[in-house]
Design an enzyme around this catalytic site. Structure first.
Site, PDB file in Angstrom:
ATOM      1  CE1 TYR A 188      39.132-165.672 -97.391  1.00 11.94           C
ATOM      2  CE2 TYR A 188      36.887-165.010 -97.924  1.00 11.94           C
ATOM      3  CZ  TYR A 188      38.026-165.744 -98.215  1.00 11.94           C
ATOM      4  OH  TYR A 188      38.053-166.558 -99.335  1.00 11.94           O
ATOM      5  NE  ARG A 231      39.199-172.297 -95.786  1.00 13.98           N
ATOM      6  CZ  ARG A 231      40.304-173.038 -95.713  1.00 13.98           C
ATOM      7  NH1 ARG A 231      40.534-173.751 -94.619  1.00 13.98           N
ATOM      8  NH2 ARG A 231      41.176-173.057 -96.700  1.00 13.98           N
ATOM      9  CG  HIS A 260      40.592-172.430-105.917  1.00 13.53           C
ATOM     10  ND1 HIS A 260      40.804-173.135-104.743  1.00 13.53           N
ATOM     11  CD2 HIS A 260      39.557-171.577-105.661  1.00 13.53           C
ATOM     12  CE1 HIS A 260      39.956-172.725-103.825  1.00 13.53           C
ATOM     13  NE2 HIS A 260      39.190-171.790-104.340  1.00 13.53           N
ATOM     14  CG  HIS A 293      42.119-164.137-101.034  1.00 16.61           C
ATOM     15  ND1 HIS A 293      43.115-164.909-101.560  1.00 16.61           N
ATOM     16  CD2 HIS A 293      41.166-165.001-100.599  1.00 16.61           C
ATOM     17  CE1 HIS A 293      42.789-166.194-101.466  1.00 16.61           C
ATOM     18  NE2 HIS A 293      41.623-166.277-100.885  1.00 16.61           N
ATOM     19  CD1 TRP A 294      42.729-166.747 -97.794  1.00 11.50           C
ATOM     20  CD2 TRP A 294      42.910-167.539 -95.717  1.00 11.50           C
ATOM     21  NE1 TRP A 294      42.302-168.044 -97.814  1.00 11.50           N
ATOM     22  CE2 TRP A 294      42.407-168.557 -96.556  1.00 11.50           C
ATOM     23  CE3 TRP A 294      43.127-167.800 -94.370  1.00 11.50           C
ATOM     24  CZ2 TRP A 294      42.093-169.819 -96.079  1.00 11.50           C
ATOM     25  CZ3 TRP A 294      42.818-169.065 -93.889  1.00 11.50           C
ATOM     26  CH2 TRP A 294      42.301-170.067 -94.735  1.00 11.50           C
ATOM     27  CG  ASP A 318      37.117-171.294-101.464  1.00 11.44           C
ATOM     28  OD1 ASP A 318      38.344-171.190-101.575  1.00 11.44           O
ATOM     29  OD2 ASP A 318      36.373-170.335-101.181  1.00 11.44           O
ATOM     30  NE  ARG A 319      36.340-168.604 -96.481  1.00  9.47           N
ATOM     31  CZ  ARG A 319      37.395-168.409 -95.677  1.00  9.47           C
ATOM     32  NH1 ARG A 319      38.611-168.700 -96.096  1.00  9.47           N
ATOM     33  NH2 ARG A 319      37.226-167.932 -94.451  1.00  9.47           N
TER      34      ARG A 319
END
Length: 293
Positions: free
Chosen positions: A212, A109, A274, A150-151, A105-106
């Site tokens: 975000y 990134r 997820h 949510h992004w 997930d984050r």
């Protein structure tokens, strides 16, 4: 008890405090968590990976019990470049100049940016349930906007989303993690308690929103610059995604990632939603175990 045999500690990295757990012996392996979680999300896979690796599980800046820089107009403290620099500094401070990375997930990134900015450090990279940030935004359509709403909500101007979330943090957590239906027993009680305790700490919710906001602004600037310069992931790359989730529905992940990698790309779907490492740890380990050796 989760993470049995691991050491829980805090380390200072260029003035930034990071909470982490460490355990095991062998080649160093960095595990990076996602939103709205902490490093506790790795509790089902880290102990087994520690049988062959020195495993380091930090809370990302802003998340968990790590330091939380305040919001800024440019969101630079939460650029993935800044978060990746934390991880590079942490690993070097622990004596690891080269290491493998498994991230979700984050955190995935952050790991993608780390592999671009410090290719000499990342030996192997495994990413869970993401495609590149820039691809999400440039391909945005109705399905993405509704499925990953949510992004766009979390990226709203400070402090609109924060005020809404902080009215009932636990309810928001349950809604945020219900991408696929699940009850409160889905997460291990100790892990869930850690996630909620972190969310209740001053600054955590703002940090998540800043993450975000950065994704929608400064991260895109960095990603476009990297693309223009022809920068790609140089090390072997594995990508896994949950077959009950959206990544495989919206994209062809392996084909997409091949455009961002100079080396080999492998991987595929996992019978999971997820939260792969918590829902399907055996399948994750079966895939990444041989790859990370």
């Amino acid at each position: 008890m989760i993470f049995e045999g691991f050491v829980l500690e805090e380390r200072d990295v260029a003035g930034q405090t990071l909470r982490l757990r460490r355990g095991g012996e062998g080649p160093p392996l960095l595990l990076l968590h996602g939103n709205p979680q902490t490093h506790a999300m790795w509790h089902r896979v880290a102990p087994l990976l520690a049988e062959r690796h020195t495993v380091i599980c930090p809370d990302l800046r802003g998340y968990g019990f790590s330091g939380k820089p305040g919001p800024t107009p440019d969101h630079a403290p939460y650029a993935k470049r800044a978060m990746a620099a934390d991880m590079l500094g942490l690993m070097r401070g622990l004596g690891h100049e080269r290491f493998r990375v498994l991230a979700h997930d984050r955190g995935a990134r952050v790991a993608h940016r780390l592999a671009l900015d410090a290719p000499e450090a990342v030996e192997r990279l495994a990413l869970l349930d993401i495609v590149p940030t820039i691809e999400h935004f440039e391909r945005t359509d109705m399905a993405f906007a509704l499925g990953y709403y949510h992004w766009f909500f979390l990226a709203q101007k400070h402090d609109l989303p924060e005020r809404m979330i902080l009215r009932d943090v636990e309810d928001w957590f349950d809604l945020q993690t219900s991408r696929e239906p699940k009850d409160r027993g889905f997460f291990h009680p100790e892990a869930r308690a850690d996630y909620l305790a972190a969310l209740r700490r001053p600054g955590t919710v703002t940090a998540i929103c800043e993450d975000y906001r950065a994704a929608a602004t400064i991260d895109l600037e960095h990603d476009r610059a990297s693309r223009a310069a022809g920068e790609k992931i140089r090390c072997p790359l594995m990508v896994l995604w949950g077959e009950k989730g959206k990544i495989g529905q919206w994209y062809r992940p392996l084909e997409l990632w091949q455009g961002y990698a100079a080396g080999p790309v492998s991987g595929g779907p996992v019978r999971s939603g997820h939260y792969l490492a918590e829902e399907a740890p055996e399948a994750v380990l079966a895939a990444v175990g041989p790859f990370l050796r």
